[in-house]
Motif scaffolding. Structure first.
Motif, mmCIF file in Angstrom:
data_model
loop_
_atom_site.group_PDB
_atom_site.id
_atom_site.type_symbol
_atom_site.label_atom_id
_atom_site.label_comp_id
_atom_site.label_asym_id
_atom_site.label_seq_id
_atom_site.Cartn_x
_atom_site.Cartn_y
_atom_site.Cartn_z
ATOM 1 N N LEU A 21 0.863 -1.178 0.000
ATOM 2 C CA LEU A 21 0.000 0.000 0.000
ATOM 3 C C LEU A 21 0.901 1.229 0.000
ATOM 4 O O LEU A 21 1.669 1.450 0.929
ATOM 5 C CB LEU A 21 -0.903 0.008 1.237
ATOM 6 C CG LEU A 21 -1.773 1.259 1.417
ATOM 7 C CD1 LEU A 21 -2.735 1.427 0.249
ATOM 8 C CD2 LEU A 21 -2.533 1.194 2.738
ATOM 9 N N ALA A 22 0.821 2.000 -1.070
ATOM 10 C CA ALA A 22 1.632 3.220 -1.214
ATOM 11 C C ALA A 22 0.731 4.431 -0.992
ATOM 12 O O ALA A 22 -0.312 4.565 -1.641
ATOM 13 C CB ALA A 22 2.266 3.276 -2.599
ATOM 14 N N THR A 23 1.129 5.309 -0.072
ATOM 15 C CA THR A 23 0.312 6.468 0.286
ATOM 16 C C THR A 23 1.149 7.739 0.216
ATOM 17 O O THR A 23 2.222 7.815 0.831
ATOM 18 C CB THR A 23 -0.253 6.331 1.713
ATOM 19 O OG1 THR A 23 -0.965 5.097 1.833
ATOM 20 C CG2 THR A 23 -1.183 7.494 2.035
ATOM 21 N N VAL A 24 0.679 8.724 -0.533
ATOM 22 C CA VAL A 24 1.355 10.028 -0.566
ATOM 23 C C VAL A 24 1.090 10.735 0.770
ATOM 24 O O VAL A 24 -0.065 10.949 1.154
ATOM 25 C CB VAL A 24 0.849 10.897 -1.727
ATOM 26 C CG1 VAL A 24 1.488 12.289 -1.679
ATOM 27 C CG2 VAL A 24 1.152 10.233 -3.065
ATOM 28 N N VAL A 25 2.152 11.072 1.483
ATOM 29 C CA VAL A 25 2.003 11.716 2.786
ATOM 30 C C VAL A 25 2.437 13.187 2.770
ATOM 31 O O VAL A 25 2.142 13.927 3.712
ATOM 32 C CB VAL A 25 2.792 10.956 3.875
ATOM 33 C CG1 VAL A 25 2.211 9.564 4.066
ATOM 34 C CG2 VAL A 25 4.282 10.867 3.524
ATOM 35 N N GLY A 36 -2.651 11.894 0.653
ATOM 36 C CA GLY A 36 -3.855 11.082 0.751
ATOM 37 C C GLY A 36 -4.066 10.192 -0.450
ATOM 38 O O GLY A 36 -4.850 9.230 -0.388
ATOM 39 N N ALA A 37 -3.387 10.481 -1.565
ATOM 40 C CA ALA A 37 -3.493 9.609 -2.734
ATOM 41 C C ALA A 37 -2.893 8.246 -2.405
ATOM 42 O O ALA A 37 -1.857 8.149 -1.759
ATOM 43 C CB ALA A 37 -2.779 10.237 -3.927
ATOM 44 N N TRP A 50 -4.149 5.594 -7.491
ATOM 45 C CA TRP A 50 -3.413 6.713 -8.099
ATOM 46 C C TRP A 50 -2.301 7.163 -7.166
ATOM 47 O O TRP A 50 -2.531 7.460 -5.993
ATOM 48 C CB TRP A 50 -4.369 7.872 -8.377
ATOM 49 C CG TRP A 50 -3.681 9.107 -8.860
ATOM 50 C CD1 TRP A 50 -3.449 10.250 -8.165
ATOM 51 C CD2 TRP A 50 -3.115 9.315 -10.152
ATOM 52 N NE1 TRP A 50 -2.774 11.166 -8.947
ATOM 53 C CE2 TRP A 50 -2.560 10.617 -10.170
ATOM 54 C CE3 TRP A 50 -3.028 8.527 -11.311
ATOM 55 C CZ2 TRP A 50 -1.931 11.141 -11.292
ATOM 56 C CZ3 TRP A 50 -2.397 9.058 -12.419
ATOM 57 C CH2 TRP A 50 -1.870 10.348 -12.411
ATOM 58 N N ILE A 51 -1.089 7.185 -7.693
ATOM 59 C CA ILE A 51 0.067 7.607 -6.901
ATOM 60 C C ILE A 51 0.920 8.595 -7.690
ATOM 61 O O ILE A 51 2.052 8.905 -7.323
ATOM 62 C CB ILE A 51 0.896 6.359 -6.492
ATOM 63 C CG1 ILE A 51 1.693 6.636 -5.222
ATOM 64 C CG2 ILE A 51 1.769 5.873 -7.626
ATOM 65 C CD1 ILE A 51 0.831 6.748 -4.003
ATOM 66 N N PHE A 107 4.670 6.814 1.524
ATOM 67 C CA PHE A 107 4.868 5.784 2.537
ATOM 68 C C PHE A 107 4.576 4.435 1.905
ATOM 69 O O PHE A 107 3.468 4.180 1.431
ATOM 70 C CB PHE A 107 3.959 6.017 3.740
ATOM 71 C CG PHE A 107 4.201 5.058 4.876
ATOM 72 C CD1 PHE A 107 5.423 5.038 5.537
ATOM 73 C CD2 PHE A 107 3.210 4.184 5.288
ATOM 74 C CE1 PHE A 107 5.654 4.160 6.582
ATOM 75 C CE2 PHE A 107 3.433 3.306 6.330
ATOM 76 C CZ PHE A 107 4.660 3.288 6.985
ATOM 77 N N MET A 108 5.609 3.570 1.883
ATOM 78 C CA MET A 108 5.516 2.250 1.254
ATOM 79 C C MET A 108 5.296 1.211 2.359
ATOM 80 O O MET A 108 6.181 0.944 3.164
ATOM 81 C CB MET A 108 6.789 1.954 0.475
ATOM 82 C CG MET A 108 7.150 3.008 -0.569
ATOM 83 S SD MET A 108 6.028 3.001 -1.986
ATOM 84 C CE MET A 108 6.576 1.510 -2.822
#
Length: 319
Positions: A21-25, A36-37, A50-51, A107-108
């Motif tokens: 789960l990859a999250t743009v922080v 939040g992407a 979408w990242i 965040f990976m």
């Protein structure tokens, strides 16, 4: 996370399929992805969500596949460089290949199913293993019959047999023909030798038989069922960590890294000098030639950056 991603994450976890789960922080404009992407990346590189576009996705996919392969913990990935934001020691930083610039912190978070430990038999050692194995990160399954077709066995499965002579041979023959990472049997050296003779007569190769760990467990002078279980778990952990270590190419000696690099080149792949992604030469859509040498890129942005200032990336890759 959107309902679609939540449902996908649930289904993948239920099917024991690994994913990241990859999250743009955090971001520094201009970027197409904002905090939040999110996206889910599976082991085969499939990405859902979408990242960011072509400037971000190739690196994120490659990094997701790497941490699933090597067993890394969660970490922060930065695309681009910032004059205002600090870099952390545990952060992995890659250049932003978009001409417009921008910085993304992603965040990976790997989600990897626990490795399966199949316990075959019914004995005090098996009972002790059931109690201890889950504590050190195994998903435990117990069978009290010789039919292993009930199990889903893969290269992450460990099998420990302790039937006290009831059906050791039948189970071991199936286990050693399977892709299981570890096969062990509780028993004496004399009993182990007899089982190996049976396996030879059943047509197993010496290579297959050599996979059998019997007597099972590290030699720590164990006597009680709990101590024997502890010695088996110690060997299981040793085997699991060794397998992870062997898969990390960065840990290899320099000469072996050079051999691997040559092997990658021979397998018709090339390193994108901008983002570091491996590119299949046969299907590469973005290609440049400099001083008679071919360079391949994952996206047009990397090609554009390289052609604008090739020495910047050639010098960086020589360090």
């Amino acid at each position: 996370m959107t309902d679609t991603l939540l449902e996908l994450a649930y289904n993948l976890a239920k099917a024991a399929e690994p994913f990241v789960l990859a999250t743009v922080v955090w971001c520094e404009r201009p970027t197409s992805a904002k905090p939040g992407a999110r996206a889910i990346i599976q082991a085969d590189g499939t990405i859902t969500g979408w990242i960011g576009g072509s400037c971000a996705q190739p690196v994120v996919i490659r990094e997701a596949q790497r941490i699933l392969r090597e067993g890394d913990d969660a970490y922060l990935l930065r695309l681009g460089t910032s004059e205002t934001a600090l870099e952390r020691d545990d952060m992995r930083v890659f250049p932003m290949s978009c001409a417009s610039g921008g910085v993304l912190d992603i965040f990976m978070e790997p989600h990897v199913p626990l490795p399966q430990l199949a316990l075959i038999g019914d004995s005090p050692v098996i009972d002790a293993l059931k109690s201890l194995a889950e504590v050190v990160g195994f998903r435990v399954t117990q069978l009290t019959s010789p039919d292993l077709s009930q199990l889903s066995i893969d290269e992450h499965t460990s099998i420990v047999v302790a039937t006290h002579g009831y059906y050791d041979e039948d189970v071991l023959e199936q286990a050693l023909r399977s892709p299981a990472a570890y096969v062990g049997m509780v028993g004496s050296r004399k009993r182990a030798a007899a089982c190996r003779d049976y396996l030879r007569s059943s047509g197993l190769s010496e290579q297959q038989i050599a996979r059998l760990r019997a007597p099972v467990g590290l030699d720590i002078g164990a006597v009680t069922p709990a101590e024997i279980a502890a010695s088996i778990l110690a060997e299981l952990i040793q085997a699991r960590r060794q397998a992870q270590h062997d898969s990390i190419t960065q840990a290899l000696p320099p000469e072996e890294q050079a051999q691997n690099a040559q092997a990658e080149q021979d397998s018709n792949t090339a390193l994108d000098p901008v983002c570091g992604m491996m590119v299949e030469i046969a299907t590469a859509r973005h290609h440049s030639v400099l001083d008679g040498q071919d360079f391949y890129f994952c996206c047009p942005a990397c090609k554009r950056l390289f052609e604008r200032n090739p020495q910047e990336y050639l010098v960086k890759n020589e360090r």
